[in-house]
Write a protein that holds these residues in place. Structure first.
Motif, short mmCIF file in Angstrom:
data_model
loop_
_atom_site.label_atom_id
_atom_site.label_comp_id
_atom_site.label_asym_id
_atom_site.label_seq_id
_atom_site.Cartn_x
_atom_site.Cartn_y
_atom_site.Cartn_z
N TRP A 25 126.07 37.03 -31.85
CA TRP A 25 125.86 35.67 -31.75
C TRP A 25 125.14 35.27 -30.59
O TRP A 25 124.44 34.03 -30.51
CB TRP A 25 127.22 34.77 -32.06
N THR A 26 124.96 36.09 -29.43
CA THR A 26 124.18 35.86 -28.64
C THR A 26 122.68 35.82 -28.74
O THR A 26 121.71 35.16 -28.22
CB THR A 26 124.63 36.48 -27.07
N SER A 27 122.43 36.90 -29.50
CA SER A 27 120.83 37.15 -29.88
C SER A 27 120.38 36.60 -31.24
O SER A 27 119.35 36.41 -31.61
CB SER A 27 120.57 38.93 -29.68
N GLY A 28 121.36 36.46 -32.01
CA GLY A 28 121.13 36.20 -33.56
C GLY A 28 120.83 37.23 -34.20
O GLY A 28 120.18 36.80 -35.47
N LEU A 29 120.97 38.37 -33.91
CA LEU A 29 120.30 39.63 -34.64
C LEU A 29 121.81 40.05 -35.77
O LEU A 29 122.83 40.31 -35.19
CB LEU A 29 120.05 40.76 -33.79
N ALA A 30 121.17 40.49 -36.68
CA ALA A 30 122.22 41.27 -37.84
C ALA A 30 122.53 42.68 -37.37
O ALA A 30 121.48 43.41 -37.31
CB ALA A 30 121.66 40.95 -39.27
N LEU A 31 123.68 43.16 -37.18
CA LEU A 31 123.90 44.61 -36.81
C LEU A 31 123.89 45.37 -38.02
O LEU A 31 123.99 46.62 -38.10
CB LEU A 31 125.15 44.86 -35.68
N GLY A 32 124.43 44.67 -39.10
CA GLY A 32 124.49 45.31 -40.36
C GLY A 32 124.59 44.29 -41.34
O GLY A 32 124.87 43.25 -41.01
N THR A 33 124.21 44.51 -42.86
CA THR A 33 124.43 43.69 -43.77
C THR A 33 124.82 44.42 -44.97
O THR A 33 124.65 45.52 -44.97
CB THR A 33 122.99 42.99 -43.90
N ALA A 34 125.30 43.62 -45.90
CA ALA A 34 125.51 44.11 -47.38
C ALA A 34 125.41 42.84 -48.23
O ALA A 34 125.73 41.58 -47.86
CB ALA A 34 127.10 44.66 -47.34
N THR A 45 119.36 34.47 -42.24
CA THR A 45 120.80 34.03 -42.01
C THR A 45 121.64 34.25 -40.94
O THR A 45 122.40 33.32 -40.31
CB THR A 45 121.53 34.57 -43.53
N ALA A 46 121.38 35.48 -40.30
CA ALA A 46 122.11 35.82 -39.17
C ALA A 46 121.68 34.83 -37.76
O ALA A 46 122.64 34.39 -37.05
CB ALA A 46 121.63 37.32 -38.68
N ALA A 47 120.30 34.55 -37.80
CA ALA A 47 120.04 33.63 -36.90
C ALA A 47 120.80 32.17 -36.79
O ALA A 47 120.99 31.65 -35.99
CB ALA A 47 118.43 33.41 -36.82
N GLU A 48 120.75 31.73 -38.16
CA GLU A 48 121.14 30.39 -38.46
C GLU A 48 122.75 30.51 -38.41
O GLU A 48 123.10 29.39 -37.64
CB GLU A 48 121.04 29.98 -39.91
N THR A 49 123.25 31.58 -38.85
CA THR A 49 124.85 31.54 -38.34
C THR A 49 125.25 31.61 -36.97
O THR A 49 126.17 31.26 -36.62
CB THR A 49 125.57 32.47 -39.45
N ALA A 50 124.34 32.39 -36.13
CA ALA A 50 124.56 32.66 -34.77
C ALA A 50 124.47 31.53 -34.04
O ALA A 50 125.34 31.14 -33.06
CB ALA A 50 123.49 33.56 -34.14
N GLU A 51 123.52 30.26 -34.62
CA GLU A 51 123.62 29.03 -34.02
C GLU A 51 125.03 28.38 -34.08
O GLU A 51 125.53 27.62 -33.14
CB GLU A 51 122.63 28.09 -34.51
N LEU A 52 125.60 28.51 -35.13
CA LEU A 52 126.67 27.86 -35.51
C LEU A 52 127.83 28.51 -34.70
O LEU A 52 128.60 27.75 -34.01
CB LEU A 52 127.34 27.89 -36.81
N ALA A 53 127.80 30.03 -34.38
CA ALA A 53 128.70 30.59 -33.71
C ALA A 53 128.65 30.04 -32.10
O ALA A 53 129.73 29.79 -31.43
CB ALA A 53 128.79 31.88 -33.79
N ARG A 54 127.66 29.93 -31.57
CA ARG A 54 127.26 29.54 -30.35
C ARG A 54 127.97 28.08 -29.95
O ARG A 54 128.26 27.95 -29.00
CB ARG A 54 125.75 29.77 -29.81
N SER A 55 127.51 27.29 -31.14
CA SER A 55 127.90 26.02 -30.89
C SER A 55 129.39 25.79 -30.90
O SER A 55 130.10 25.12 -30.07
CB SER A 55 127.51 25.02 -32.14
N ALA A 56 130.03 26.59 -31.80
CA ALA A 56 131.57 26.52 -31.76
C ALA A 56 132.10 27.01 -30.24
O ALA A 56 133.09 26.49 -29.93
CB ALA A 56 132.14 27.24 -32.90
N ALA A 57 131.48 28.46 -29.95
CA ALA A 57 131.89 28.75 -28.70
C ALA A 57 131.63 27.81 -27.56
O ALA A 57 132.83 27.56 -26.99
CB ALA A 57 131.48 30.16 -28.46
N GLU A 58 130.83 26.97 -27.57
CA GLU A 58 130.68 26.24 -26.19
C GLU A 58 131.44 25.15 -26.46
O GLU A 58 131.88 24.57 -25.47
CB GLU A 58 129.00 25.84 -26.32
N PHE A 59 131.84 24.52 -27.73
CA PHE A 59 132.46 23.46 -27.67
C PHE A 59 134.04 23.90 -27.29
O PHE A 59 134.56 23.20 -26.67
CB PHE A 59 132.73 23.09 -29.27
#
Length: 130
Positions: A25-34, A45-59
């Motif tokens: 979630w810091t880089s927005g890169l997918a380390l693995g997918t299926a 998708t990884a980049a978009e969900t990483a934005e959500l994760a960062r927002s939640a972590a900052e909150f």
């Protein structure tokens, strides 16, 4: 102790699973997918969900009860509900910086959100990175 590929395959075995990934979630890169990606491209998708994760972590860092940062991931999980499905982001505690999460995309009609949360928690605890 499953690695990334085994973990994602186990996630895809859940009822209604359409896609799964492990994302930094810091880089927005997918380390693995299926499976599938909700937007047709796992990296987007990884980049978009990483934005959500960062927002939640900052909150969460603003809402600490005692003001001190805790050990492990800043959030346990995050659930986004859409008309067609559920997106479950389960943060993974690691020995380094706990900056990864499992993303599971579930079909809304055939998926079981409660079961998915339990299984992702188990997978996150058993996942071996390295």
């Amino acid at each position: 102790m499953p690695g990334i590929d085994e973990c994602l395959l186990e996630a895809m075995a859940l009822p209604g699973a359409r896609g799964a990934s492990l994302v930094d979630w810091t880089s927005g890169l997918a380390l693995g997918t299926a499976g599938e990606s909700p937007v047709g491209d796992h990296e987007t998708t990884a980049a978009e969900t990483a934005e959500l994760a960062r927002s939640a972590a900052e909150f969460d860092s603003f809402t600490a009860v005692d003001g001190a940062p805790g050990a492990g991931p800043p959030v346990e999980d995050l659930i986004v509900t859409t008309r067609a499905g559920y997106h479950v982001l389960r943060f993974v505690e690691t020995s380094f910086d706990s900056s990864v999460f499992l993303h599971l995309w579930l079909d809304r009609d055939s998926g079981n959100l409660a079961l998915a949360r339990l299984r992702l928690r188990d997978l996150a605890e058993r996942l071996v990175l390295g």
